[in-house]
Design a protein around this motif. Structure first.
Motif, PDB file in Angstrom:
ATOM      1  N   ASP A  37       5.515 -16.935  33.221  1.00 10.51           N
ATOM      2  CA  ASP A  37       5.791 -18.264  32.675  1.00 10.51           C
ATOM      3  C   ASP A  37       4.779 -18.685  31.621  1.00 10.51           C
ATOM      4  O   ASP A  37       4.713 -19.853  31.257  1.00 10.51           O
ATOM      5  CB  ASP A  37       5.839 -19.300  33.807  1.00 10.51           C
ATOM      6  CG  ASP A  37       4.495 -19.458  34.519  1.00 10.51           C
ATOM      7  OD1 ASP A  37       3.558 -18.679  34.224  1.00 10.51           O
ATOM      8  OD2 ASP A  37       4.372 -20.355  35.381  1.00 10.51           O
ATOM      9  N   ARG A  38       4.009 -17.721  31.111  1.00 10.33           N
ATOM     10  CA  ARG A  38       2.916 -18.039  30.191  1.00 10.33           C
ATOM     11  C   ARG A  38       3.018 -17.264  28.882  1.00 10.33           C
ATOM     12  O   ARG A  38       3.630 -16.193  28.809  1.00 10.33           O
ATOM     13  CB  ARG A  38       1.565 -17.704  30.843  1.00 10.33           C
ATOM     14  CG  ARG A  38       1.304 -18.415  32.162  1.00 10.33           C
ATOM     15  CD  ARG A  38       0.833 -19.826  31.970  1.00 10.33           C
ATOM     16  NE  ARG A  38       0.758 -20.552  33.249  1.00 10.33           N
ATOM     17  CZ  ARG A  38       0.189 -21.744  33.392  1.00 10.33           C
ATOM     18  NH1 ARG A  38      -0.359 -22.344  32.343  1.00 10.33           N
ATOM     19  NH2 ARG A  38       0.177 -22.346  34.565  1.00 10.33           N
ATOM     20  N   ARG A 152      12.713 -28.535  31.387  1.00 10.60           N
ATOM     21  CA  ARG A 152      11.593 -29.228  32.021  1.00 10.60           C
ATOM     22  C   ARG A 152      11.842 -30.731  31.860  1.00 10.60           C
ATOM     23  O   ARG A 152      12.055 -31.214  30.743  1.00 10.60           O
ATOM     24  CB  ARG A 152      10.281 -28.830  31.335  1.00 10.60           C
ATOM     25  CG  ARG A 152       9.029 -29.090  32.149  1.00 10.60           C
ATOM     26  CD  ARG A 152       7.788 -28.677  31.384  1.00 10.60           C
ATOM     27  NE  ARG A 152       7.732 -27.264  31.067  1.00 10.60           N
ATOM     28  CZ  ARG A 152       7.302 -26.315  31.897  1.00 10.60           C
ATOM     29  NH1 ARG A 152       6.892 -26.647  33.112  1.00 10.60           N
ATOM     30  NH2 ARG A 152       7.276 -25.051  31.507  1.00 10.60           N
ATOM     31  N   ASP A 185       6.471 -28.093  39.043  1.00 10.87           N
ATOM     32  CA  ASP A 185       6.034 -28.004  37.654  1.00 10.87           C
ATOM     33  C   ASP A 185       7.132 -28.374  36.665  1.00 10.87           C
ATOM     34  O   ASP A 185       6.867 -28.826  35.549  1.00 10.87           O
ATOM     35  CB  ASP A 185       5.557 -26.575  37.378  1.00 10.87           C
ATOM     36  CG  ASP A 185       5.098 -26.368  35.959  1.00 10.87           C
ATOM     37  OD1 ASP A 185       5.721 -25.565  35.258  1.00 10.87           O
ATOM     38  OD2 ASP A 185       4.132 -27.021  35.553  1.00 10.87           O
ATOM     39  N   ASP A 361      -1.020 -28.036  29.096  1.00  6.21           N
ATOM     40  CA  ASP A 361      -0.486 -26.674  29.120  1.00  6.21           C
ATOM     41  C   ASP A 361       0.816 -26.555  28.339  1.00  6.21           C
ATOM     42  O   ASP A 361       1.425 -25.483  28.303  1.00  6.21           O
ATOM     43  CB  ASP A 361      -0.276 -26.196  30.560  1.00  6.21           C
ATOM     44  CG  ASP A 361       0.664 -27.093  31.360  1.00  6.21           C
ATOM     45  OD1 ASP A 361       0.932 -28.239  30.924  1.00  6.21           O
ATOM     46  OD2 ASP A 361       1.126 -26.665  32.431  1.00  6.21           O
ATOM     47  N   LYS A 370       1.929 -22.682  28.894  1.00  5.61           N
ATOM     48  CA  LYS A 370       3.276 -22.462  29.388  1.00  5.61           C
ATOM     49  C   LYS A 370       4.171 -21.928  28.264  1.00  5.61           C
ATOM     50  O   LYS A 370       4.060 -22.359  27.109  1.00  5.61           O
ATOM     51  CB  LYS A 370       3.857 -23.759  29.943  1.00  5.61           C
ATOM     52  CG  LYS A 370       3.311 -24.142  31.315  1.00  5.61           C
ATOM     53  CD  LYS A 370       3.877 -23.260  32.392  1.00  5.61           C
ATOM     54  CE  LYS A 370       3.514 -23.763  33.774  1.00  5.61           C
ATOM     55  NZ  LYS A 370       4.149 -22.946  34.843  1.00  5.61           N
ATOM     56  N   ASP A 372       7.011 -22.322  26.698  1.00  9.63           N
ATOM     57  CA  ASP A 372       8.125 -23.153  26.242  1.00  9.63           C
ATOM     58  C   ASP A 372       8.143 -23.023  24.723  1.00  9.63           C
ATOM     59  O   ASP A 372       7.217 -23.525  24.046  1.00  9.63           O
ATOM     60  CB  ASP A 372       7.936 -24.622  26.620  1.00  9.63           C
ATOM     61  CG  ASP A 372       8.026 -24.883  28.114  1.00  9.63           C
ATOM     62  OD1 ASP A 372       8.106 -23.922  28.893  1.00  9.63           O
ATOM     63  OD2 ASP A 372       7.999 -26.071  28.503  1.00  9.63           O
ATOM     64  N   ASN A 409       9.535 -22.140  30.299  1.00  6.90           N
ATOM     65  CA  ASN A 409       8.792 -21.602  31.444  1.00  6.90           C
ATOM     66  C   ASN A 409       8.958 -20.084  31.557  1.00  6.90           C
ATOM     67  O   ASN A 409       9.020 -19.518  32.640  1.00  6.90           O
ATOM     68  CB  ASN A 409       9.241 -22.279  32.741  1.00  6.90           C
ATOM     69  CG  ASN A 409       8.142 -22.314  33.790  1.00  6.90           C
ATOM     70  OD1 ASN A 409       6.982 -22.598  33.473  1.00  6.90           O
ATOM     71  ND2 ASN A 409       8.484 -22.022  35.027  1.00  6.90           N
TER      72      ASN A 409
END
Length: 478
Positions: A37-38, A152, A185, A361, A370, A372, A409
């Protein structure tokens, strides 16, 4: 085999990357590697793990997912219905007359459609300013809808039909918070209510609940004819202005209020299309910039406007520059260099939203953040080239149809201009059922008239809320 199976790394190759870091860099011909997710790495010709899925970003722009800090998602079920409304017509229709007709399933329908629409436009985080939650059943429906779509979201819980002190004290509200606000999250939580300026400060108990829950408050401030400097002073004098507070619109406030917001570290969510059209006040970025207050962008409601932030960025830049030119012309002068640049409004649509939500983040493409992100690329469009000024291209040239890939994510939710795993047919059926319910409940004549309703003199109010008789000319003067 699914090219984007869960857990499989993804790399976007050879794009023009806008990391939206503090230096506002432009990285030509760069890659972005996503693991889990990073964001794992950003740079040219990255070495990637074996089996990584590759997306060709050549000729496109890779940027952080956009963040909308104020959208009444439940109202998307009647998209475009109020295109010719004024703010007074909106208040009367939703707050005083027909908002009570929305059932839990109608809130669910609007939220699903709005959530899917956001992803399609590259908006990866949305604050659902959900002030139609008349019952906890409505709130559960709103939450269910948001958690059914892979974006999100932040549920900003509100109820325009009851006093904030009343609904925040209800046992069923506390039960909802216990059940649904779990630290997920992908699902945040705020309290959404307005402060009318009544010296009795009837909203104080709601602020105390927010403090107890550790929840930020988002509030419509500086709305011509509704909220004013009086509400800001009450919040400040009682110690309820915090760095997490988001002031929506803030379009008809005095310098005194801007000073208080700046001093307490809050941020302002500017909904330029709304402010220009509905009448909250002139879009305030020109004043907000003078006071150094952090800015985020929002689109407000699809009852009027589009659900993307490309139009929000474009309108914001245009409104700010228009004001600057007008003031110069009034003094016999001219503007030789723009005070607000394209890179700044792109920053407001990304990092600005992350700052408003306290999410360091999100909002930039840096290792450890993150994953996104959005790829803007359209090989079938003559508007996609030449790419000379990437920030300007995002603001003035791009649109939702140019959103090629969206990652939230670490999950690819849109690719090659098509949403993945989105059941648009089901969303359409839900919304059609809501429209049919409203038309039937209102009656066809009232439904048709509602698109440009007459407003009785008795309903032209200082504020649209009914829990206090407070009226003040301060909402009509700067």
């Amino acid at each position: 085999m699914n090219d984007f199976a869960p857990g499989r790394p993804v790399v976007l190759r050879g794009g023009t990357v806008l990391p939206m870091d503090a230096r506002r860099q432009v990285l030509a011909g760069a890659d972005v590697l996503v693991e889990g997710d990073r964001i794992a790495a950003v740079g040219p010709a990255l070495q990637v793990p074996e089996g990584t899925a590759e997306i060709d970003a050549t000729g496109g722009i890779v940027m952080p997912g956009m963040i909308d800090t104020h959208r009444h998602m439940w109202q998307t079920a009647i998209r475009g219905y109020g295109a010719d409304w004024t703010l007074t017509q909106y208040f009367v229709w939703f707050y005083l007359e027909h908002g009570k007709l929305f059932r839990p399933e109608d809130v669910h329908a609007g939220n699903v459609l709005a959530a899917v629409e956001a992803l399609d436009a590259g908006v990866t985080t949305v604050v659902d300013w959900s002030h139609g939650l008349r019952t906890v059943d409505h709130a559960d429906a709103a939450a269910d809808a948001l958690q059914s779509v892979p974006g999100r979201y932040v549920l900003a819980y509100g109820n325009i039909q009851q006093p904030p002190a009343e609904w925040t004290a209800a046992p069923e509200f506390r039960d909802f918070v216990r059940r649904r606000v779990t630290g997920d999250d992908m699902f945040g939580f705020q309290l959404a209510f307005d402060v009318l300026g009544d010296p009795a400060f009837p909203e104080r108990p709601a602020f105390e609940v927010a403090r107890e829950l550790g929840a930020a408050v988002t509030t419509h401030a500086g709305v011509w004819g509704a909220t004013s400097d009086d509400g800001i002073r009450l919040m400040h004098d009682h110690g309820f202005m915090t760095p997490g507070t988001v002031y929506v619109h803030a379009a008809s406030l005095s310098a005194d209020s801007y000073h208080r917001i700046a001093a307490t570290g809050g941020s302002i969510s500017v909904s330029t299309e709304s402010e220009q059209s509905a009448g909250q006040g002139y879009p305030p970025t020109w004043a907000v910039r003078l006071h150094g207050i952090p800015v985020s962008l929002s689109m407000d409601t699809s009852v009027w406007w589009s659900g993307d932030l490309f139009s929000a960025m474009r309108a914001t830049l245009g409104a700010d520059r228009s004001r600057e030119h007008l003031e110069a012309h009034a003094k016999g002068g001219t503007i030789t260099h723009c005070g607000l640049r394209a890179e700044q409004v792109v920053e407001w649509a990304t990092r600005g939203g992350a700052h408003a939500l306290g999410r360091d983040d999100l909002g930039s493409l840096e290792p450890g953040k993150k994953a996104d992100l959005v790829l803007i690329k359209n090989d079938h469009s003559p508007v996609s080239f030449p790419l000379l000024h990437p920030y300007g291209h995002v603001v003035f040239q791009a649109q939702r149809g140019d959103v090629h890939t969206v990652v939230v994510n670490g999950r690819v939710v849109k690719h090659e201009h098509r949403l993945l795993d989105a059941d648009l047919a089901a969303a359409r059926r839900q919304v059609e059922a809501t429209v049919e319910h409203l038309r039937s409940a209102m009656g066809e004549e009232t439904w048709q008239k509602g698109m440009n309703p007459d407003i009785p003199e008795t309903k032209i109010l200082d504020n649209p809320y009914t829990y206090t008789d407070y009226r003040s000319s301060s909402t009509h003067s700067l």
